[in-house]
Design a protein around this motif. Structure first.
Motif, mmCIF file in Angstrom:
data_model
loop_
_atom_site.group_PDB
_atom_site.id
_atom_site.type_symbol
_atom_site.label_atom_id
_atom_site.label_comp_id
_atom_site.label_asym_id
_atom_site.label_seq_id
_atom_site.Cartn_x
_atom_site.Cartn_y
_atom_site.Cartn_z
ATOM 1 N N HIS A 299 -8.395 4.005 10.548
ATOM 2 C CA HIS A 299 -6.947 3.313 10.214
ATOM 3 C C HIS A 299 -5.967 3.214 11.169
ATOM 4 O O HIS A 299 -5.262 2.433 11.468
ATOM 5 N N HIS B 227 -7.589 12.265 -0.983
ATOM 6 C CA HIS B 227 -7.197 11.615 0.388
ATOM 7 C C HIS B 227 -8.260 10.373 0.370
ATOM 8 O O HIS B 227 -7.698 9.481 0.831
ATOM 9 N N MET C 165 -3.857 14.596 5.763
ATOM 10 C CA MET C 165 -5.321 14.408 5.723
ATOM 11 C C MET C 165 -6.024 15.245 6.897
ATOM 12 O O MET C 165 -7.013 15.801 6.438
ATOM 13 N N LEU D 148 -13.792 11.474 5.787
ATOM 14 C CA LEU D 148 -12.221 11.284 5.819
ATOM 15 C C LEU D 148 -11.744 11.090 7.101
ATOM 16 O O LEU D 148 -10.795 10.297 7.656
ATOM 17 N N GLU E 274 -6.360 1.918 1.451
ATOM 18 C CA GLU E 274 -5.787 1.567 2.525
ATOM 19 C C GLU E 274 -6.458 0.859 3.693
ATOM 20 O O GLU E 274 -6.192 -0.030 4.122
ATOM 21 N N VAL E 275 -7.666 1.548 4.072
ATOM 22 C CA VAL E 275 -8.435 0.813 4.934
ATOM 23 C C VAL E 275 -9.143 -0.611 4.459
ATOM 24 O O VAL E 275 -9.052 -1.441 5.266
ATOM 25 N N THR F 232 0.769 -1.007 0.004
ATOM 26 C CA THR F 232 -0.148 -0.105 0.146
ATOM 27 C C THR F 232 0.699 1.334 -0.121
ATOM 28 O O THR F 232 2.046 1.229 0.472
ATOM 29 N N LEU G 144 -12.198 7.711 8.430
ATOM 30 C CA LEU G 144 -11.621 6.688 7.937
ATOM 31 C C LEU G 144 -10.024 6.769 8.503
ATOM 32 O O LEU G 144 -9.446 5.885 9.039
ATOM 33 N N CYS G 145 -9.655 7.956 8.751
ATOM 34 C CA CYS G 145 -8.272 8.154 9.509
ATOM 35 C C CYS G 145 -8.371 7.479 10.851
ATOM 36 O O CYS G 145 -7.416 6.681 11.175
ATOM 37 N N VAL H 77 0.239 6.313 3.727
ATOM 38 C CA VAL H 77 -0.709 7.585 4.127
ATOM 39 C C VAL H 77 -0.165 8.773 4.769
ATOM 40 O O VAL H 77 0.341 8.276 5.962
ATOM 41 N N MET I 266 -7.127 6.696 1.230
ATOM 42 C CA MET I 266 -7.788 6.179 2.273
ATOM 43 C C MET I 266 -8.662 4.767 2.048
ATOM 44 O O MET I 266 -8.278 3.829 3.066
ATOM 45 N N LEU J 277 -1.403 10.776 7.405
ATOM 46 C CA LEU J 277 -2.498 11.225 8.077
ATOM 47 C C LEU J 277 -2.614 12.653 8.653
ATOM 48 O O LEU J 277 -3.572 13.200 8.714
#
Length: 124
Positions: free
Chosen positions: A116, A52, A18, A109, A59-60, A10, A112-113, A13, A56, A15
């Motif tokens: 993560h 973003h 973001m 977002l 990634e998630v 991946t 999701l952060c 990211v 993400m 974070l």
């Protein structure tokens, strides 16, 4: 034949970047930052948020694949579905519609952060 699954690479990211984008539209409680940014800035922020989110989401989804069936996993998957819905939507064609849309993207977002970061500590 017994195939072994290779880990999916991946993209790292950022974070903090973001969350910085989110903070341009939302305060720490998730409420709107006032005064509203100008329309040109909202357009740029919306495109940043969309980028973003695309990163993400991948990634998630990649991270969640390695998790057992847990509440953490299912909550993250629900958030992924919510984010996909927000990306498919469009801003309302009314005054303030663009900034309201950008804020919806910012909220999902941020969520999701959070997922993560939470999943980073989950055993896989």
């Amino acid at each position: 034949m017994n195939a072994t699954r290779q880990p999916t690479a991946t993209v790292p990211v950022d974070l903090e970047k973001m969350r910085e984008t989110v903070r341009a539209l939302l305060n720490a409680d998730g409420g709107p930052v006032l005064p509203e940014p100008p329309d040109t800035q909202v357009a740029v922020l919306t495109e940043l948020l969309r980028g973003h989110l695309e990163l993400m989401l991948r990634e998630v989804e990649t991270t969640v694949e390695r998790l057992p069936d847990t509440i953490t996993r299912y909550c993250a998957l629900a958030c992924v579905g919510e984010a996909r819905g927000k990306l498919r939507a469009a801003p309302a064609a009314r005054p303030g519609g663009a900034v309201a849309y950008a804020r919806r993207l910012a909220r999902v977002l941020a969520a999701l952060c959070d997922h993560h970061e939470l999943m980073d500590g989950e055993p896989g």
